[in-house]
Motif scaffolding. Structure first.
Motif, PDB file in Angstrom:
ATOM      1  N   GLY A 174       3.143   6.769  -8.524  1.00 13.51           N
ATOM      2  CA  GLY A 174       3.087   5.475  -7.859  1.00 13.51           C
ATOM      3  C   GLY A 174       2.274   4.476  -8.653  1.00 13.51           C
ATOM      4  N   PHE A 175       2.628   3.217  -8.501  1.00 12.82           N
ATOM      5  CA  PHE A 175       1.918   2.165  -9.225  1.00 12.82           C
ATOM      6  C   PHE A 175       1.785   0.961  -8.295  1.00 12.82           C
ATOM      7  CE2 PHE A 175       1.617   0.324 -13.852  1.00 12.82           C
ATOM      8  CZ  PHE A 175       0.371  -0.215 -13.548  1.00 12.82           C
ATOM      9  N   HIS A 176       0.569   0.724  -7.847  1.00 13.21           N
ATOM     10  CA  HIS A 176       0.247  -0.432  -7.008  1.00 13.21           C
ATOM     11  C   HIS A 176      -0.152  -1.549  -7.965  1.00 13.21           C
ATOM     12  CE1 HIS A 176      -2.889  -2.227  -3.988  1.00 13.21           C
ATOM     13  NE2 HIS A 176      -1.714  -2.780  -3.791  1.00 13.21           N
ATOM     14  N   THR A 177       0.739  -2.471  -8.226  1.00 11.69           N
ATOM     15  CA  THR A 177       0.485  -3.451  -9.301  1.00 11.69           C
ATOM     16  C   THR A 177      -0.173  -4.706  -8.736  1.00 11.69           C
ATOM     17  OG1 THR A 177       2.655  -4.557  -9.294  1.00 11.69           O
ATOM     18  CG2 THR A 177       2.478  -2.486 -10.525  1.00 11.69           C
ATOM     19  N   ILE A 178       0.249  -5.856  -9.193  1.00 12.48           N
ATOM     20  CA  ILE A 178      -0.371  -7.109  -8.762  1.00 12.48           C
ATOM     21  C   ILE A 178       0.656  -7.966  -8.036  1.00 12.48           C
ATOM     22  CG2 ILE A 178      -2.321  -7.232 -10.329  1.00 12.48           C
ATOM     23  CD1 ILE A 178      -0.535  -8.678 -12.327  1.00 12.48           C
ATOM     24  N   HIS A 179       0.156  -9.021  -7.429  1.00 15.96           N
ATOM     25  CA  HIS A 179       0.947  -9.771  -6.456  1.00 15.96           C
ATOM     26  C   HIS A 179       2.244 -10.331  -7.051  1.00 15.96           C
ATOM     27  CE1 HIS A 179       1.521 -11.260  -2.575  1.00 15.96           C
ATOM     28  NE2 HIS A 179       0.664 -12.262  -2.526  1.00 15.96           N
TER      29      HIS A 179
ATOM     30  N   ARG B 142       0.835  -1.207   0.000  1.00 17.45           N
ATOM     31  CA  ARG B 142       0.000   0.000   0.000  1.00 17.45           C
ATOM     32  C   ARG B 142       0.871   1.259   0.000  1.00 17.45           C
ATOM     33  NH1 ARG B 142      -5.387  -1.257   1.150  1.00 17.45           N
ATOM     34  NH2 ARG B 142      -5.651  -3.317   0.234  1.00 17.45           N
TER      35      ARG B 142
ATOM     36  N   TYR C 145       0.498   4.589  -2.157  1.00 25.88           N
ATOM     37  CA  TYR C 145      -0.626   5.499  -1.933  1.00 25.88           C
ATOM     38  C   TYR C 145      -0.276   6.593  -0.931  1.00 25.88           C
ATOM     39  CZ  TYR C 145      -3.565   2.141  -4.407  1.00 25.88           C
ATOM     40  OH  TYR C 145      -4.111   1.323  -5.359  1.00 25.88           O
TER      41      TYR C 145
END
Ligand code: SF4
Lengths: 343, 625
Positions: A67-72, A58, A61
């Motif tokens: 920023g880039f909150h991608t995937i697991h 997180r 944020y």
């Protein structure tokens, strides 16, 4: 707003409500990163924080940067593409032990071997937090969790050993509560060209509380940790009364009370080209050794993005900027004329 | 189909009959190590240069070197040349060159009755016959009586021709395919010069090899010319193609060129993330050569990294592409949904192959259609395009890139093994006629929010890291429309789900309407998509010549469909849908338009034959009379 003005910690804070559990070690890491970024002399808009999935992920944020909150597990892959396309950016990855070492293990080792110019901050809380408390690839063998009620039978990864084994050019460890040390480590990572891998021990006070208390509690800290400082002997202990020496091919704890002194200790050097000693030190820990923190390895190697961009530059220099008309008109051509004849 | 002609013979040492053909299909078949692909490609290039229309179908095994002489090791290259506009590599070969018993066994069933059969007798020894499963030699038991059989000891003759070449026996043996090519050149009256030029270029560093192959080819040519075995030479005149400059192109090459053209027309550097997979690797090989065009090719550690890196590059402002085949697309699903969610442009190329699972890696199929449309968790709309021919891959690559950046969306471009490896003459486009779509990134912080939308396309702004004042966060979590802040609000979620769907649906506004070839309404419409275009066109043209009332249309946009599709379907009593799957487009049409259609599936790892489609048309129409 932009790089010409001096930035402060506040410039990197967002208006988003931080949603980690109160008391979570992530707050301390966030605070350290927000404190170090303004010191780096980089305009804010050139920072990109990329993350995967998990509590740690997180992070973007709460950072007022791109920023880039991608995937697991995939943050290193996304960051690699970004850094290759845009070497001008400062790309930082926030990831966790599950994200980086389990589902994303493949991307992690390949980013490290390629030496992509990104910084990887791996928050290691030795548990899956966001999914509410399953054992992780760094959980100790025998760990009892909701998914391992009879104890985990997995052998854990040592994150630093994985990184060194994968050919990482910068490998370090710090701890959430050691703010000064953490900031110092982040600065060293920022200064490195190539992939900087930083493992940060982080307390998950909800699902794995006190996982690192044996290292961080005031009374035990000095005995349990050894600070790696290049050029200095590996001395530790409350009264700085012990050290680490290399005996043959093994490390060993020596007590100065037994007639040894700092001169007998291994002098730390994070720039050794042979990674063998760094690997041995990475393996140190309970019960026989103190746990090392600081920079284990820092070597120079060409970076991935420089190589990729360099090939394009060299080819362009050699052939000139590609001519699309010529490219399409290459190979064996023939012309059908208006009167149907062919040439 | 045959027009006997009398022509003066050029360059031949004896009088032979000349026969003009309008259309001929030749298949070279041998062991994977026999060089059949090179032989076929050379025959193709030479035929292109003399102006024939043509289509090719290379067919090779999944194993790189299956045991020599076995059935799985057989590799073939079929080429059809014609003096008129053709659309497929042909159904049954008129000529089969079989380099060994296994090649004969695998391919003989396709050869048309009374077809020309050239076999390399040197390989018809007991051991090889046994490997191919022959108990007796088919050359001796009369089983080949239905064909015009020519028995030629290709290896022996090649050896003899190269006796003084100084090459070792193995190298000499490897020249025998050029002996066969020389024979084919004589038989079909083609010049050998283009291949001589090819050899000189290819083996520039090893002139002795170039020379040996050239000599083998000339020996093959002379063998036909001198021996009385062949009494007839055939000619196929140039086709009447539209005026222009042409080259022969495979789907893989056309796709690569299209992506580079799109990079130029958009003003964005091309970034390709890929992991090696058959039959998509050629696209990686092609683009890897083009660094001087500013192309970055990233060979990733796996399929997931390939697409993720492309998404990262797209975030950074590149024209991002990832290419794969079905199993790879399966691995990319989650990341593809990330691109849907963060609304970043990305082109995903799926070169379909036989499946499921590893399936038939080197064979063709069209069974990823529903997967491309729906193979992701939750509501995940994105545009899907499908190329109709090798050359069409160029145009659709540009179209896929244009839609991706205009609508800020991932786009799936479907090709297949048949298109990727097959080739056809390509009339080269005039560059200034190509679509122009210069991309403008968001630069002004004034009133910026990452998910504000263009009122027409609903696209969000593309705001690149490095742009002061535009710092923002994107991610896979649901977000508030406009601000892009993470949002769990139920109403907002439904709004966003509908909005993402509406954005893609709006693309239909600018897709060209579906055109009907033939009568605009009537008894039967044959509707295809993707690589079946050739077989369908050929079949419909023939059916019409037979007086059958049949029209044809071809879909290049599978999502969204052209806006007039429902109306076109309604104008026909019946709709026939041939496709290389069990009826996926038919399923979509029936679900979407509530119109019964006749599904005509074929799932054999092979493209449709024209005659299969023709017979189906006849059966459908015959049943109604
Ligand atoms: S679950 Fe643990 S790691 Fe996650 S936010 Fe809460 S305390 Fe932190």
């Amino acid at each position: 707003m932009s790089g010409s003005t001096t930035l402060s910690k506040k410039d990197f804070q967002t208006d988003q409500e931080v949603r980690w559990c109160p008391g979570c070690g992530d707050y301390a890491i966030l605070s350290a990163v927000q404190a170090v970024f303004p010191e780096l002399g980089v305009p804010r808009e050139r920072f990109v924080v990329v993350s995967g999935i998990g509590c740690s992920s997180r992070f973007p944020y709460y950072m007022n940067t791109f920023g880039f909150h991608t995937i697991h597990g995939r943050a290193p892959a996304v960051a690699t593409g970004l850094k290759v396309a845009r070497p001008d950016l400062e790309v930082w990855i926030a990831t966790g032990d599950g994200d980086a070492l389990s589902i994303g293990g493949n991307h992690l080792i390949h980013a490290l071997r390629r030496n992509v110019g990104v910084k990887i901050l791996m928050f290691n809380n030795r548990i899956y937090g966001l999914t509410k408390g399953q054992y992780s690839p760094t959980s100790e063998a025998g760990k009892r969790t909701k998914s391992s009620p009879f104890g985990s039978v997995d052998h854990p990864f040592n994150a630093l050993s994985v990184a060194i084994g994968a050919g990482a050019t910068f490998v370090a460890r710090s701890i959430d509560v050691l703010q000064a040390h953490l900031k110092e480590t982040l600065r060293a990572a920022a200064a490195h060209r190539g992939t900087a891998f930083v493992e940060i021990y982080q307390n998950c006070n909800i699902f794995n509380d006190k996982a690192f208390a044996h290292l961080t509690e005031k009374e035990v800290r000095d005995d349990a940790l050894v600070h790696l400082e290049t050029g200095k002997p590996m001395v530790f202990g409350k009264g700085r009364d012990r050290g680490i020496r290399l005996k043959g091919t093994e490390l060993e704890v020596i007590r100065f009370a037994d007639g040894f002194g700092p001169d007998d200790c291994l002098v730390w050097d994070d720039r050794r080209s042979n990674p063998a000693i760094a690997f041995m030190v990475a393996q140190m820990g309970r019960p026989d050794f103190p746990t090392p923190i600081g920079v284990l390895r820092r070597v120079d190697k060409s970076t991935f993005e420089t190589g990729m961009v360099g090939q394009i530059e060299r080819e362009t220099e050699k052939r000139g900027v590609g001519n699309l008309q010529q490219l399409i008109h290459s190979g064996d051509l023939w012309t059908v004329h208006e009167d149907g004849t062919i040439s | 189909m045959k027009l006997p002609i009398v022509d003066s013979e050029q360059g031949s040492s004896r009088a032979v009959d000349r026969e003009r053909l309008d259309d001929v299909v030749i298949r070279f078949a041998g062991d994977s190590g026999d060089g059949m692909q090179v032989t076929g490609s050379q025959f193709t290039s030479t035929s292109a240069l003399i102006g024939n229309d043509l289509a090719t179908f290379p067919d090779f095994p999944a194993e790189i070197r299956a045991p020599a002489g076995t059935l799985p090791g057989v590799s073939a290259f079929q080429v059809r040349i014609a003096d008129y506009d053709i659309h497929t590599p042909g159904d049954a070969p008129d000529v089969l060159v079989a380099m060994n018993p296994a090649a004969l066994k695998v391919n003989l069933g396709d050869l048309r009755p009374n077809g020309i059969l050239i076999v390399n007798t040197d390989e018809f020894v007991e051991r090889n016959l046994k490997k191919a499963g022959y108990e007796r030699s088919p050359l001796e038991d009369g089983s080949l009586d239905a064909y015009r059989l020519f028995q030629v000891p290709l290896a022996t003759l090649t050896r003899r021709a190269l006796e003084d070449s100084g090459l070792d026996a193995k190298a000499v043996e490897r020249c025998k395919n050029f002996f066969a090519l020389g024979m084919a050149y004589w038989l079909f009256s083609r010049p050998i010069e283009p291949t001589l030029r090819f050899l000189a270029k290819k083996f520039g560093a090893r002139p002795e090899i170039a020379d040996a192959n050239a000599r083998a080819m000339k020996a093959g040519w002379n063998f036909c010319d001198i021996t009385e075995a062949f009494q007839t030479r055939y000619e196929v005149m140039p086709a009447k193609l539209a005026p222009g400059v042409y080259r022969n192109v495979t789907g893989s090459t056309a796709l690569a060129l299209g992506l580079v053209a799109a990079s130029r027309r958009s003003g964005l550097p091309l970034f390709q993330g890929a992991y090696p997979i058959t039959p998509a690797s050629d696209l990686l090989h092609e683009l890897a050569q083009l660094k001087s065009f500013g192309v970055t090719t990233f060979q990733a550690e796996d399929e997931i990294a390939a697409i993720c890196a492309a998404i990262g590059a797209s975030f950074g402002g590149a024209l991002a592409v990832t290419s794969t085949s079905g199993p790879g697309l399966a691995l990319k699903s989650e990341a593809l949904n990330l691109a849907v969610m963060v609304e970043l442009p990305l082109v995903v190329v799926d070169i379909q192959r036989g499946g499921p699972s590893t399936g038939l890696p080197t064979k063709t199929e069209q069974a990823d259609l529903l997967f491309a449309l729906y193979g992701r968790n939750n509501e995940s709309p994105l545009p899907v395009l499908a190329a109709a021919s090798p050359a069409d891959c160029f145009d659709l690559a540009i179209e896929a890139c244009r839609l991706a950046v205009r609508y800020m969306t991932p786009v799936i471009l479907l090709s297949d093994g048949y298109l990727a490896n097959g080739s056809e003459p390509w009339r080269l486009p005039e560059l200034d006629r190509l679509p122009d779509f210069p991309v403008e990134f968001r630069t002004s912080p004034e009133g910026f929010a990452p998910f504000l939308r263009d009122p027409e396309t609903l696209a969000r702004p593309w705001a690149l890291p490095g742009t002061a004042g535009l710092e923002h966060r994107i991610g896979g979590l649901e977000k508030q429309d406009g601000s892009g802040n993470v949002s769990y609000d139920p109403a907002n979620h439904e709004h966003m789900v509908r909005l993402r769907a509406e954005k893609i649906a709006r693309i239909a506004r600018e897709i060209p309407p579906l055109e009907v070839d033939g009568e605009p309404a009537g008894e039967l419409l044959v509707l295809g998509w993707g690589s079946t275009a050739g077989a369908i066109t050929g079949a419909v043209n023939l059916a019409r010549r037979q007086g059958l009332p049949v029209s044809r249309a071809h879909l290049r946009h599978l999502n969204p469909f052209p806006a007039n599709l429902g109306e076109v379907l309604a104008r026909f009593e019946r709709v026939l849908v041939p496709e290389m799957n069990l009826g996926q487009l038919a399923f979509l049409l029936q679900g979407r338009f509530l119109k019964p259609v006749i599904s005509f599936p074929k799932v054999q790892g092979k493209p449709f034959f024209r005659n299969e489609v023709l017979e189906k048309i006849q059966a459908v129409l015959g049943g109604s009379r």
